[in-house]
Write a protein that holds these residues in place. Sequence first.
Motif, short mmCIF file in Angstrom:
data_model
loop_
_atom_site.label_atom_id
_atom_site.label_comp_id
_atom_site.label_asym_id
_atom_site.label_seq_id
_atom_site.Cartn_x
_atom_site.Cartn_y
_atom_site.Cartn_z
N VAL B 246 0.79 -1.21 -0.08
CA VAL B 246 -0.05 0.00 0.03
C VAL B 246 0.84 1.22 -0.02
O VAL B 246 1.80 1.60 0.95
CB VAL B 246 -0.82 0.07 1.42
N LEU B 247 0.55 2.23 -1.03
CA LEU B 247 1.30 3.49 -1.03
C LEU B 247 0.92 4.54 -0.03
O LEU B 247 1.35 4.97 0.77
CB LEU B 247 1.43 3.77 -2.28
N ALA B 248 -0.46 4.56 -0.22
CA ALA B 248 -1.26 5.59 0.63
C ALA B 248 -2.74 5.12 0.96
O ALA B 248 -3.33 4.44 0.05
CB ALA B 248 -1.24 7.05 -0.07
N VAL B 249 -3.24 5.54 1.79
CA VAL B 249 -4.64 5.19 2.25
C VAL B 249 -5.46 6.74 2.60
O VAL B 249 -5.05 7.51 3.06
CB VAL B 249 -4.99 4.40 3.73
N ASP B 250 -6.61 6.60 1.87
CA ASP B 250 -7.27 7.91 1.82
C ASP B 250 -8.66 7.49 2.20
O ASP B 250 -9.46 7.29 1.17
CB ASP B 250 -7.21 8.78 0.77
N GLY B 251 -9.38 7.28 3.41
CA GLY B 251 -10.75 6.70 3.53
C GLY B 251 -10.77 5.43 3.09
O GLY B 251 -9.94 4.46 3.42
N ASN B 252 -11.66 5.03 2.11
CA ASN B 252 -11.78 3.78 1.63
C ASN B 252 -10.97 3.59 0.41
O ASN B 252 -10.82 2.28 -0.04
CB ASN B 252 -13.21 3.46 1.23
N ASN B 253 -10.09 4.52 0.10
CA ASN B 253 -9.37 4.37 -1.11
C ASN B 253 -8.05 4.12 -0.77
O ASN B 253 -7.23 4.71 0.02
CB ASN B 253 -9.29 5.77 -2.02
N VAL B 254 -7.31 2.95 -1.38
CA VAL B 254 -6.02 2.78 -1.23
C VAL B 254 -5.24 3.07 -2.55
O VAL B 254 -5.79 2.74 -3.63
CB VAL B 254 -5.78 1.31 -0.73
N THR B 255 -4.02 3.56 -2.64
CA THR B 255 -3.28 3.66 -3.77
C THR B 255 -2.08 2.61 -3.50
O THR B 255 -1.52 2.40 -2.59
CB THR B 255 -2.30 5.02 -3.70
N VAL B 256 -2.16 1.84 -4.58
CA VAL B 256 -1.42 0.75 -4.95
C VAL B 256 -0.42 0.70 -5.88
O VAL B 256 -0.84 1.10 -7.30
CB VAL B 256 -2.44 -0.37 -4.85
N ASN B 257 0.52 0.28 -5.88
CA ASN B 257 1.73 0.12 -7.34
C ASN B 257 1.65 -1.37 -7.83
O ASN B 257 1.97 -2.27 -7.06
CB ASN B 257 2.74 0.45 -6.86
N GLU B 259 2.82 -3.27 -11.10
CA GLU B 259 3.55 -3.19 -12.27
C GLU B 259 3.93 -2.04 -12.73
O GLU B 259 3.86 -1.52 -13.97
CB GLU B 259 2.91 -4.00 -13.69
N ASP B 260 4.59 -1.04 -11.65
CA ASP B 260 4.94 0.30 -12.19
C ASP B 260 4.22 1.35 -12.52
O ASP B 260 4.22 2.24 -12.88
CB ASP B 260 5.91 0.28 -13.29
N HIS B 261 2.68 0.77 -12.30
CA HIS B 261 1.39 1.92 -12.60
C HIS B 261 0.85 2.08 -11.14
O HIS B 261 0.82 1.01 -10.52
CB HIS B 261 0.47 1.10 -13.53
N GLN B 262 0.24 3.28 -10.95
CA GLN B 262 -0.26 3.69 -9.87
C GLN B 262 -2.03 3.39 -9.79
O GLN B 262 -2.38 3.76 -10.86
CB GLN B 262 -0.02 4.84 -9.13
N PHE B 263 -2.34 2.44 -9.13
CA PHE B 263 -3.97 2.52 -9.14
C PHE B 263 -4.40 2.73 -7.77
O PHE B 263 -3.87 2.43 -7.02
CB PHE B 263 -4.22 0.85 -9.30
N VAL B 264 -5.75 3.35 -7.88
CA VAL B 264 -6.48 3.50 -6.62
C VAL B 264 -7.70 2.83 -6.60
O VAL B 264 -8.23 2.68 -7.55
CB VAL B 264 -7.02 5.32 -6.73
#
Lengths: 299, 364
Positions: B246-257, B259-264
Amino acid sequence: MCGSNGRLVGRLYCPMKRDIFFKQCSIVIIFAWLLFFALLPFTLVLVGGFLTGGTNEFLSWHFTLQSYADLFQLLYLRIFLRSFYLAGITAIICLILAYPFAYIMSKFSENVRLFWMLILIIPFWTSSLMRIYSIIIVIRVKGWFNGFLLWAGLIHQPLHLMYTQTATLIGLVYTLLPFMILPLYANLEKFNWTLLDAARDLGAKQLRRLFKIVIPLTLPGIIAGMLLVLLPAMTMFYVPDILGGAKSLLLGNLIKNQFIEAYNWPLGCAVSVMLTVVMVVMIAFYWKMTTPKERRELM
Amino acid sequence: MKKTVLALRCIDKWFHDQQVLDHIDFDVNEGEFLTLLGPSGCGKSTLLRLIAGFDAPTSGQILINEKDVSRMPPNHRHVNMVFQNYALFPHMTVFENIAFGLQCQKLSLTEIQDRVDRVLQMVKLESLKARKPHQLSGGQQQRVAIARAAVNEPLVLLLDEPMSALDHALRKDMQLELKTLQRRLGLTFVMVTHNQEEALSMSDRVVVMSHGKVEQIGPPRVIYEHPNNLYVAQFIGETNVFETEVLAVDGNNVTVNIEDHQFVFKTRVALEPHQKISVLLRPEDLRSWDNSEVDDTKDMISAVVEQVVYKGSIVDLVLRTDKGTKLSATQFFDEDDENLDFRLGEHVWVEWPFGWEIILPHEA
C-alpha cells in the motif's frame, strides 16, 4: 527361417519356434500324465466294478452287477453313513475353527499374514503319516494333553482318547484344517470391508452383519472349504487305522481292505466308483452355487 | 430463519499425536446442500465419518436436531451415508439393497415394500429393482446408493466423493441429476469432494477446508468472488496474484503500485500505508487489447503473449508482463470484440473493470 541364410533371421525367429515347441511339449506331457495316471486307472476301476473276482487272478472277464448289488448290504450302507457322518462332523469342526482364524488373519498386515501362512503350511512339509503318529504322543493316556489337563486340575483321571472315534476326529480335523482355512482366507482377503460400514450405517447389528453380509459373501469359500475337507476326510484310511484302532471305518478303509486284505477287487472298484459319484455330485453342487467369477477369485 | 439440523461445536480430532481436525464449528440448515471441499488429507472425510458415527471426536460436540450424538453409534443418529464406491451389497438385488435399512428397523413387509417402491420411483429405477449391482451402470449404482440411504429418511444424508467412481463424461450429467434429486427428496445433503467445480455447481454453501481447519464458509458465488484468503482464492478457480504494498490510504481508497502503475482501489479491508498486500484477479476478469485497439494506456499493464490456447467459445492466454509476472487471461468471443486473433510474442495491453480486483492482506 532358421536355415543357413542368415544368423540374424535365426536369432529373431528361433526363440519363438522353441517357445511353441516347449508349449506343445508341456501340453503333451500333461495330457499323457492325465491319460496314464488318471483316466486309465479310473477306467480300469470303472470296468473292474462290473467284473467278477477270480481265485487265481484278481479280476476275471465275466460281466456282473453283483458288486454294485453288494453295496446295498446293510454292512456297507452303514460304513457309507458312518463315513459321511465322520467327514461331515470333521468339516463342520474345521469350519468353526477355520472361520475365525481366516477372518482374523485377513485383517492383519501383510507381514503378519505371511507369518501365519507359514505357520499353517510348514507342517505340510513333513509326511502326514508322521504327523498322525505324532498325535499319539499328544493324546495317549500318558500323553501331553492328559498331562496338561491333570496338571490344570480339570480332570482327575486321564482321558482314554486313543482308539476312539474322537481320536479319529482329532486326526482328521488336524490334517484337514488348512484345506478349510486357505479357501476361506482367499475369500475374506478380498472382502470389501466398507460393506460392513455400510451395513452398520443402515442400522445392522453385529449378528445381522455377520449373517446377512459376511457369510453370504464368503459362501463360495465356505463351500469350497467344505468340499476340500469332506472329500479327503472320507478316504483318509490311515487316520482311523492309526488313531481309531480301525474301529471307525471310513470309505477309504473299506476300499483299502477290499483290495489288500479281502482280495475282492470288484467290490473295491464299485465302492471307489460310488465315492467318485458322490464327489461329482458335490462338485456339481459347488458349481451351481457359485459364479465363474467367484471360483476364479478363490484360485 | 432457517432451522439448523446439524451443528458442529468446536470439534477437534487427533489421530495419535497428529491433529486432523482443528476447531470445526459450523451449522447445517435443513434442506441445504452443503459441500466440504478441500484437497486430500485436509480432514474432510474424517469430519464426514465423525458425523456418520464411525468415529468419535477427540473433543467437541455434534448436535443433530439439538441432541448431542457425538458418542452415539451410527444407527441412532438418523444420518445415512453414500459411500465413495457406493458399497452396494453385491449379493443383493437393487430392491434388497434399498430394503436393508428398513429391515434393520424391523418394519412390516408391506411398509418396506411401499417405501422402497416410492424411493425407487424417485430415483427412476423401478424397472431395475430385480437387478444385482454388477448389472448396473455407474450412474445407476450411484442412484441405488442414494436411494438406499434416502429410504431411511435421514435428517442428514452424507455423501463421500459420490462422483469419484464415475467416468468423466458422466460426472457433469450426474452433478445436475444429484442436485435435482436432492430437491426432489427434500433432504439435507452434506457432500465431501476435492473437486471445486462439483462443489460450486451443486452446493447451496461450500465449506473450504485445509489442514483440518475451515478456511471459509459461504455460497459458491461468495467463495469465488470474495475469498477470505489467498488459499481459498487459489484453491477455487485460477487466480492471478500481484504481490505489492500500500502506498497511501485515504478513507476507503488505497493507492497501490502494480507493475509500475499506480492504481487507486476502493476497499473494505482496513489497510495501512506500507502494508504488504496481494491483489487478486481472476483470468476471466482480465481483458487484453492489441496496440491498435487502445488510445489511453494509463491504467493498463503492458504484456507479451506467451501462449494461446483456443477452446472454442473462449481463448486462454498466458501473458508475461514487462516486469516478468506471468498472467493468465481468458478472453470471450462476443460482438464487441470479434478479433480474438492473438499471435505468440504479440504485445498487448491488459486491463480489468475496476472494483473486480480482490485485495487481501499479505500472508507469509
